[in-house]
Design a protein around this motif. Structure first.
Motif, short mmCIF file in Angstrom:
data_model
loop_
_atom_site.label_atom_id
_atom_site.label_comp_id
_atom_site.label_asym_id
_atom_site.label_seq_id
_atom_site.Cartn_x
_atom_site.Cartn_y
_atom_site.Cartn_z
N GLY A 16 -25.78 101.26 6.46
CA GLY A 16 -24.42 101.47 6.32
C GLY A 16 -23.83 100.14 7.26
N THR A 17 -24.57 99.20 7.63
CA THR A 17 -24.15 98.00 8.30
C THR A 17 -23.28 97.01 7.45
N HIS A 18 -22.40 96.64 7.85
CA HIS A 18 -21.86 95.50 7.09
C HIS A 18 -21.43 94.34 8.16
N VAL A 19 -20.94 92.89 7.84
CA VAL A 19 -20.91 91.90 8.55
C VAL A 19 -19.27 91.67 8.43
N GLN A 20 -18.63 91.73 9.70
CA GLN A 20 -17.25 90.86 9.63
C GLN A 20 -17.23 89.72 10.57
N ALA A 21 -16.90 88.67 9.66
CA ALA A 21 -16.60 87.32 10.22
C ALA A 21 -15.44 87.09 10.80
N ARG A 22 -15.38 86.56 11.96
CA ARG A 22 -14.07 86.23 12.78
C ARG A 22 -14.24 84.54 13.05
N LYS A 23 -13.16 84.08 13.64
CA LYS A 23 -13.45 82.69 13.78
C LYS A 23 -14.42 82.04 14.54
N GLY A 24 -14.65 82.93 15.81
CA GLY A 24 -15.44 82.35 16.64
C GLY A 24 -16.93 83.10 16.69
N TYR A 25 -17.02 84.18 16.04
CA TYR A 25 -18.15 84.91 16.26
C TYR A 25 -18.27 85.88 15.15
N VAL A 26 -19.41 86.47 14.90
CA VAL A 26 -19.53 87.66 13.87
C VAL A 26 -20.12 88.93 14.32
N SER A 27 -19.19 90.08 13.78
CA SER A 27 -19.74 91.26 14.48
C SER A 27 -20.67 91.90 13.19
N PHE A 28 -21.52 92.94 13.68
CA PHE A 28 -22.17 93.93 12.82
C PHE A 28 -21.60 95.23 13.11
N VAL A 29 -21.17 95.82 12.10
CA VAL A 29 -20.45 96.90 12.32
C VAL A 29 -21.17 98.16 11.53
N GLY A 30 -21.61 99.16 12.38
CA GLY A 30 -22.21 100.36 11.65
C GLY A 30 -21.42 101.26 11.17
N PRO A 31 -21.86 102.43 10.52
CA PRO A 31 -21.17 103.40 9.99
C PRO A 31 -20.02 103.94 10.92
N ARG A 32 -20.04 103.78 12.34
CA ARG A 32 -19.08 104.15 13.14
C ARG A 32 -18.23 103.16 13.82
N ARG A 33 -19.04 102.09 14.35
CA ARG A 33 -18.14 101.03 15.11
C ARG A 33 -19.27 99.92 15.27
N THR A 34 -18.64 98.81 15.87
CA THR A 34 -19.38 97.54 16.10
C THR A 34 -20.80 97.97 17.13
N PHE A 35 -21.88 97.46 16.83
CA PHE A 35 -22.85 97.48 17.70
C PHE A 35 -23.44 96.46 18.29
N ALA A 36 -23.27 95.20 17.53
CA ALA A 36 -23.51 93.93 17.96
C ALA A 36 -22.76 92.47 17.38
N ALA A 37 -23.02 91.60 18.14
CA ALA A 37 -22.23 90.37 17.66
C ALA A 37 -22.96 89.07 18.00
N VAL A 38 -22.88 88.08 17.16
CA VAL A 38 -23.54 86.83 17.23
C VAL A 38 -22.60 85.94 17.26
N GLN A 39 -22.55 84.94 18.39
CA GLN A 39 -21.69 83.94 18.60
C GLN A 39 -22.36 82.63 19.02
N PRO A 40 -22.17 81.51 18.23
CA PRO A 40 -22.86 80.24 18.80
C PRO A 40 -22.02 79.85 19.78
N SER A 41 -22.79 80.17 21.14
CA SER A 41 -21.91 79.94 22.46
C SER A 41 -22.09 78.29 22.86
N THR A 42 -23.29 77.62 22.73
CA THR A 42 -23.47 76.22 23.15
C THR A 42 -24.20 75.35 21.99
N ARG A 43 -24.21 74.15 22.09
CA ARG A 43 -25.07 73.51 20.85
C ARG A 43 -26.40 73.84 20.88
#
Length: 188
Positions: A105-132
């Motif tokens: 039930g997980t889907h990917v929600q892309a945003r401008k500066g990061y990506v969220s991983f959303v499970g059946p209920r809510r966001t549980f993780a995010a990935v962000q390229p913080s530095t080079r």
């Protein structure tokens, strides 16, 4: 890999406008026109009074005053832009995405500066390229910082409290996989 959803594709999902208010975007636009609202602060105040807050309010503000550029891009375009000047980190993102999408039930929600991983209920993780040199994997866990977990003051949304810094695909190991699974389970 699954295609990331863009903001535009998430419009109705994130707003939940009809379910919350009984009216769709077209009806709200008619109500806003009838109220004679011409500026954003007045619109936000009007919507607050009507009980329309959060994503639903953001959607109606965008409808009235225009969508930001990132809203009209596809999810893949948003992710590609995040890694355009740090292509060596894209495989790190891809490895985390593969882990997250292995959870039901997980889907990917892309945003401008990061990506969220959303499970059946809510966001549980995010990935962000913080530095080079580093990607941060933010997790919605109540764990205190320590070991590989660091504070996450600016990864994803405010619910993301801890992060794991990742500099290479090798850093996406069994411990990281366990943390992702745990964050998913705790947010069902």
């Amino acid at each position: 890999m699954a295609r990331a959803r863009s903001w535009a594709e998430m419009k109705e999902w994130m707003a939940g406008l009809v379910a919350r208010s009984g009216a769709d975007v077209a009806e709200w636009n008619r109500r806003i026109d009838a109220a004679g609202i011409t500026d954003e602060p007045a619109l936000r105040a009007f919507l607050d009074e009507q009980g329309v807050t959060g994503y639903a309010q953001m959607l109606l503000v965008f409808e009235r005053f225009g969508y930001p550029d990132f809203f009209t891009r596809t999810g893949e375009e948003l992710i590609d832009a995040q890694y355009a000047d740090r292509t060596h980190l894209r495989p790190v993102y891809d490895a985390v995405e593969l882990l997250a999408l292995g959870l039901a039930g997980t889907h990917v929600q892309a945003r401008k500066g990061y990506v969220s991983f959303v499970g059946p209920r809510r966001t549980f993780a995010a990935v962000q390229p913080s530095t080079r040199a580093r990607v941060d994997l933010g997790l919605r866990l109540d764990d205190p910082p320590g070991g590989r977990l660091a504070t996450a003051p600016s990864v994803g949304n405010a619910a993301i409290r801890v992060r794991v810094p990742l500099g290479s695909v090798e850093d996406v190991d069994d411990e990281v996989a366990d943390l992702v699974r745990r964050a998913y389970a705790e947010n069902l």
